[in-house]
Write a protein that holds these residues in place. Structure first.
Motif: not given
Length: 121
Positions: A80-107
């Protein structure tokens, strides 16, 4: 009738499973929260943030098509989902960059899924 509407901006769901942050010691949670909020503020400043939050552990219910309400999924039997973010970006690659930042922050690792375009939503 199917259409091939392409939009320049896509929305992505970035999420992590319930329990993914359980390895973080309680004394580290304030700094993890601040790191996550820093990414959130940066996403807002960049104009990509739509919405996001953490979810209470296993407080869900299932509502059937007939309106019957039952207890939600049991963590041991279904992710089950423990947390989520919804973002609006121009590409999957940009979404991956934001996800990487969230991954670092949330460990914890983040899952990235494109949200289907619906012109009425």
């Amino acid at each position: 009738m199917a259409t091939d509407i392409k939009v320049a901006i896509q929305r992505y769901l970035i999420s992590f499973d319930d329990g993914s942050m359980d390895h973080i010691p309680a004394e580290d949670l304030p700094s993890v929260g601040e790191a996550a909020h820093e990414v959130l503020r940066d996403a807002k400043d960049a104009g990509v943030w739509i919405f996001g939050c953490g979810l209470e552990r296993q407080q869900s219910t299932i509502v059937a098509t007939d309106g019957t309400v039952t207890a939600g999924p049991v963590q041991e039997t279904k992710a089950v989902i423990g947390g989520f973010s919804i973002i609006e970006v121009s590409s999957r690659e940009e979404a991956h960059r934001w996800a990487a930042r969230i991954a670092v922050a949330c460990r914890c690792a983040q899952e990235v899924r494109e949200i289907m375009f619906d012109p009425e939503s």
